[in-house]
Design an enzyme around this catalytic site. Structure first.
Site, PDB file in Angstrom:
ATOM      1  N   ASN A   1      -3.647   4.541 -12.482  1.00  0.00           N
ATOM      2  CA  ASN A   1      -4.378   4.595 -11.226  1.00  0.00           C
ATOM      3  C   ASN A   1      -5.875   4.677 -11.567  1.00  0.00           C
ATOM      4  OD1 ASN A   1      -5.121   5.085  -8.470  1.00  0.00           O
ATOM      5  ND2 ASN A   1      -3.126   6.044  -8.161  1.00  0.00           N
ATOM      6  N   SER A   2      -6.701   4.652 -10.556  1.00  0.00           N
ATOM      7  CA  SER A   2      -8.147   4.754 -10.795  1.00  0.00           C
ATOM      8  C   SER A   2      -8.463   6.049 -11.546  1.00  0.00           C
ATOM      9  CB  SER A   2      -8.886   4.724  -9.457  1.00  0.00           C
ATOM     10  OG  SER A   2      -8.371   5.723  -8.609  1.00  0.00           O
TER      11      SER A   2
ATOM     12  N   LYS B   1       0.864  -1.182   0.000  1.00  0.00           N
ATOM     13  CA  LYS B   1       0.000   0.000   0.000  1.00  0.00           C
ATOM     14  C   LYS B   1       0.901   1.233   0.000  1.00  0.00           C
ATOM     15  CE  LYS B   1      -3.632   2.689   0.855  1.00  0.00           C
ATOM     16  NZ  LYS B   1      -4.610   2.990  -0.211  1.00  0.00           N
TER      17      LYS B   1
ATOM     18  N   GLY C   1      -5.746  -1.904 -14.687  1.00  0.00           N
ATOM     19  CA  GLY C   1      -7.022  -1.261 -15.011  1.00  0.00           C
ATOM     20  C   GLY C   1      -7.948  -2.224 -15.726  1.00  0.00           C
TER      21      GLY C   1
ATOM     22  N   CYS D   1      -2.520   9.959  -6.404  1.00  0.00           N
ATOM     23  CA  CYS D   1      -3.589   9.677  -5.436  1.00  0.00           C
ATOM     24  C   CYS D   1      -4.700  10.715  -5.567  1.00  0.00           C
ATOM     25  CB  CYS D   1      -3.064   9.665  -4.000  1.00  0.00           C
ATOM     26  SG  CYS D   1      -4.422   9.431  -2.830  1.00  0.00           S
TER      27      CYS D   1
ATOM     28  N   ASN E   1     -13.663   4.197  -4.775  1.00  0.00           N
ATOM     29  CA  ASN E   1     -13.033   4.290  -3.460  1.00  0.00           C
ATOM     30  C   ASN E   1     -12.548   5.689  -3.176  1.00  0.00           C
ATOM     31  OD1 ASN E   1      -9.847   4.593  -3.195  1.00  0.00           O
ATOM     32  ND2 ASN E   1     -10.267   3.570  -5.144  1.00  0.00           N
ATOM     33  N   SER E   2     -12.615   6.011  -1.880  1.00  0.00           N
ATOM     34  CA  SER E   2     -11.958   7.221  -1.406  1.00  0.00           C
ATOM     35  C   SER E   2     -11.367   6.888  -0.045  1.00  0.00           C
ATOM     36  CB  SER E   2     -12.955   8.376  -1.303  1.00  0.00           C
ATOM     37  OG  SER E   2     -12.253   9.550  -0.953  1.00  0.00           O
TER      38      SER E   2
HETATM   39  C1  DHB Z   1      -5.503   6.031  -2.318  1.00  0.00           C
HETATM   40  C2  DHB Z   1      -6.070   5.912  -3.559  1.00  0.00           C
HETATM   41  C3  DHB Z   1      -5.277   5.919  -4.661  1.00  0.00           C
HETATM   42  O1  DHB Z   1      -5.787   5.794  -5.921  1.00  0.00           O
HETATM   43  C4  DHB Z   1      -3.907   6.038  -4.521  1.00  0.00           C
HETATM   44  O2  DHB Z   1      -3.140   6.045  -5.595  1.00  0.00           O
HETATM   45  C5  DHB Z   1      -3.346   6.135  -3.272  1.00  0.00           C
HETATM   46  C6  DHB Z   1      -4.150   6.124  -2.157  1.00  0.00           C
HETATM   47  C7  DHB Z   1      -6.372   6.060  -1.121  1.00  0.00           C
HETATM   48  O3  DHB Z   1      -7.432   6.696  -1.176  1.00  0.00           O
HETATM   49  O4  DHB Z   1      -5.977   5.486  -0.100  1.00  0.00           O
END
Ligand code: DHB
Length: 311
Positions: free
Chosen positions: A192-193, A45, A248, A129, A69-70
């Site tokens: 990334n998302s 992570k 992805g 992020c 997600n957040s």
């Molecule tokens: C988080 C989400 C992301 O897409 C990322 O690259 C890093 C952290 C998050 O919300 O934890």
């Protein structure tokens, strides 16, 4: 024999499929699970200087086509991910730490600390992020990205790659590639998302996650075409010694095949890992091998990047 072996950042992976940073890679138990699974590497992570609890829950929601997600960067803090490296070594696969400091100096501090650790084989610097209230994504600011890379390469010792946000405009691909080509990056992970989407529960007429009034990063089926475009573009634009890692919308062997055909040397699994758990690595690997067998390919280099244009 069909082989899924690959090399990224000069590291040999038994299989080209492993986890995306984010799902199921925050705690020691989760990282151990990845170690024991068929994943080709263990990626942590994204680490910050200090432990973070992250945003308020619910902060992850899964629906038929994917996820939103957040999370807000919940993580144990970089020292934990540095210390875990010793334990990771027993699994005989590369351990890679994702770094997402809250500013230049945080990133430099973290990467400097990781530098002496021989059990950390590479660093994935997160430029993307989307879930920190009030913080723009570095990857959408080309000069900030250049400045950050200038700083981190003063201290980095391990191979260092970048995790990029999705780009949607042709000049943006070129502008980011121009920045990246000025540095000795080892890999680029795309994507990334897709940031700041909105998913709605129509019965409740309500958003489905609590932070940021329901806005969050989108993963899953709908992001695959964008991911493939980003893999393809950076494969053609970056220096040839930079490995592209595709992420992805991968939930089966054919999705992985498509990413590799666009130029990916390895692929990461995000939403599908959350859904299925670490068994997804063996399943997707088996499916990819079956596709390769049918097509007469014995290694991923037989088709990597070989996507054809129409005549
Ligand atoms: C988080 C989400 C992301 O897409 C990322 O690259 C890093 C952290 C998050 O919300 O934890």
């Amino acid at each position: 024999m069909t082989s899924l072996k690959t090399t990224i950042a000069g590291l040999e992976l038994e299989t080209c499929i492993y986890n995306a940073s984010g799902p199921l890679c925050t705690t020691a138990e989760e990282l151990d699970d990845l170690g024991q699974s068929m994943a080709g590497a263990i990626l942590s992570k994204s680490a910050t200087l200090e432990y973070r609890a992250g945003n308020e829950k619910p902060r992850y929601y899964e629906t038929g086509w994917g996820s939103i997600n957040s999370m807000g960067l919940p993580n144990e803090g970089y020292k934990f991910y540095a210390d875990y490296a010793k334990q990771a070594a027993q699994y005989g696969k590369p351990y890679i730490v994702s770094v997402s400091g809250m500013g230049f100096e945080d990133n430099a501090t973290i990467i400097k600390h990781l530098a002496g650790n021989e059990n950390i084989k590479a660093i994935e610097l997160n430029l993307s992020c989307p879930n920190l209230p009030g913080k723009p994504q570095t990857g959408y600011d080309f000069e900030q990205s250049r400045a950050l890379l200038n700083r981190v390469f003063e201290v980095a010792q391990q191979p260092l790659g970048v995790k990029l946000p999705p780009y949607f405009d042709m000049p943006h691909f070129e502008m980011m590639a121009e920045v990246l080509n000025d540095f000795p990056i080892s890999f680029a992970t795309c994507i990334n998302s897709i940031g700041n989407g909105l998913v709605i529960d129509t019965d409740q007429e309500c958003v489905v996650i609590k932070p940021k009034k329901g806005f969050g990063g989108i993963g899953g089926d709908f992001i695959k075409p964008t991911a493939l475009a980003n893999v393809r573009k950076f494969y053609t634009l970056l220096k040839k010694d930079v490995d592209i890692i595709g992420v992805g919308g991968i939930k089966n062997g054919m999705d992985a095949f498509e990413h590799i055909l666009c130029g990916a040397s390895a692929v990461q699994i995000g939403t599908q890992l959350m859904r299925e758990g670490t068994g997804c690595f063996a399943r997707i690997a088996g499916e990819l091998q079956e596709i390769m067998n049918k097509k007469g390919y014995s290694s991923i280099n037989d088709f990597k990047g070989k996507l054809k244009d129409m005549e």
